[in-house]
Enzyme design. Structure first.
Site, short mmCIF file in Angstrom:
data_model
loop_
_atom_site.label_atom_id
_atom_site.label_comp_id
_atom_site.label_asym_id
_atom_site.label_seq_id
_atom_site.Cartn_x
_atom_site.Cartn_y
_atom_site.Cartn_z
N TYR A 1 1.78 6.93 14.09
CA TYR A 1 2.14 7.37 12.74
C TYR A 1 2.75 8.78 12.80
O TYR A 1 3.45 9.11 13.75
CB TYR A 1 0.91 7.32 11.80
CG TYR A 1 0.28 5.94 11.72
CD1 TYR A 1 1.00 4.84 11.27
CD2 TYR A 1 -1.04 5.73 12.08
CE1 TYR A 1 0.43 3.59 11.17
CE2 TYR A 1 -1.63 4.47 11.99
CZ TYR A 1 -0.89 3.41 11.54
OH TYR A 1 -1.45 2.17 11.45
N VAL B 1 -4.36 0.44 11.02
CA VAL B 1 -5.19 0.92 9.92
C VAL B 1 -6.61 0.34 9.90
O VAL B 1 -7.44 0.79 9.13
CB VAL B 1 -4.54 0.68 8.54
CG1 VAL B 1 -3.34 1.56 8.33
CG2 VAL B 1 -4.21 -0.78 8.32
N1 GLU Z 1 -0.87 -4.83 7.63
C1 GLU Z 1 -0.70 -3.43 7.42
C2 GLU Z 1 0.46 -3.17 6.49
O1 GLU Z 1 1.43 -3.84 6.60
C3 GLU Z 1 -0.54 -2.75 8.75
C4 GLU Z 1 -0.49 -1.27 8.63
C5 GLU Z 1 -0.94 -0.52 9.86
O2 GLU Z 1 -1.88 -0.91 10.56
O3 GLU Z 1 -0.32 0.52 10.10
O4 GLU Z 1 0.44 -2.34 5.64
#
Ligand code: GLU
Length: 339
Positions: free
Chosen positions: A257, A275
């Protein structure tokens, strides 16, 4: 822990210490267990039901040694960590040049779920942010949604070494609330970056994020990337070795991130977090590390996970650019300690 003869023995912190490396992981586990800062991801409603205390660390070497501590059998959804592996699959299916026309390799400096595309090329910035991952997933070949899903599941099976299943509640939770992801997909459709099967691509993307893994699985997946694409436990080739450098480069620059730069500076290893609180870390040609702890910091990375990886890297001299310690010798020293 997987023994030399393939049998399994469970080690937790209350058991006898078996090796200096196992002891080191236990020390890290005990040191960071009391760290209870952070929050659970709540924008996917189902993720708020997770026990915030869960914590596990696992390391798997390229010669198949396994060291693990904590709740490493606990299943959780893989979330964004899946993006790494689907990207590798698409490089294999379409080749580097074609994939580059659809998804860039630039860090964004923006949130993972930003609705932005590169102004001139209209590509999403990289495959580790949601827009890039949806574009990547939309490229999975197959005659229909079932074949595409099965091909994706089979790819994950090769990395993990066993069948993998979808958490239907999390999938439905994402599917019904993922309006930002839908907006991104429609924007990309507008610019011709994905085809008309928008809902199918989104379903497949939500399914890949909802795959159930445990911390042991994460470490085996990471070790497979560390081991030229060969699963060190099953010896199955999960991805062609020629794409490892592409995958690891993008992980290194975009995997954590908006902490990716600081992570590269401090930890110095390709990694990806999600996440749900998982992190995979690759020490090329040496080992794969998985950490799981669901409480997240403001950037969306596991609080304990980041701490554990910073200390692991620093004390074992794993930073790729650290020339004061011979990190390439790590596996040798682990072997001599543990055999
Ligand atoms: N399924 C989550 C989304 O699309 C994944 C986000 C993540 O783990 O960064 O928002």
């Amino acid at each position: 822990m997987l023994n030399q003869d393939g049998t399994e023995s469970i080690i937790n912190v209350s058991e006898v210490v078996t090796s200096p490396f196992q002891s080191f992981l236990q020390e890290l586990y005990l040191k960071y267990k009391p760290l209870c800062h952070g929050v659970l991801a709540s924008y996917i409603p189902e993720l708020t039901k997770v026990n915030p205390d869960l914590f596990s660390i696992c390391a798997v070497t390229v010669d198949g040694q396994v060291h693990e501590v904590g709740d490493y059998h606990q299943l959780f959804t893989i979330q964004s960590i899946s993006k790494v592996f689907v990207y590798g699959m698409m490089l294999e299916e379409h080749g580097r040049d074609y994939v580059l026309t659809k998804v860039g390799v630039e860090p964004t400096g923006d949130d993972f779920n930003s609705i932005i595309l590169d102004e001139s090329s209209k590509r999403p910035y990289n495959p580790m942010v949601n827009a890039g991952a949806i574009a990547t997933t939309s490229l999975i070949k197959g005659s229909g949604p079932t074949e595409r899903l099965n091909r994706m599941l089979d790819m994950f099976r090769r990395y993990i070494g066993h069948e993998i299943f979808i958490d239907i509640s999390v999938f439905m939770s994402e599917r019904t609330t993922g309006h930002r992801n839908r907006a991104m997909a429609h924007l990309m459709r507008n610019f011709g970056m994905i085809d008309e099967k928008i809902d199918e691509a989104l379903d497949l993307y939500f399914q890949q994020c909802s795959l159930l893994v445990n911390c042991h699985d994460l470490a085996v997946m990471a070790a497979t990337l560390a081991n030229k694409g060969i699963n060190p436990i099953t010896q199955e080739q999960a991805v062609a070795s020629c794409y490892i450098k592409d995958i690891l480069s993008v992980m290194y620059t975009c995997g954590m991130y908006n902490f990716a730069g600081e992570w590269a500076y401090k930890v110095g290893l390709p990694a990806k977090s999600g996440v749900s609180g998982g992190i995979v870390v690759i020490v090329p040609n040496q080992l794969g590390i998985g950490v799981f702890s669901p409480l997240l910091d403001e950037r969306g990375n596991s609080v304990r996970g980041v701490k554990v990886c910073e200390e692991l890297s620093q004390r074992l001299g794993l930073h790729l650019f650290d020339c004061s310690i011979d990190g390439a010798k790590v596996i040798e020293s682990l072997s001599s300690h543990t055999r």
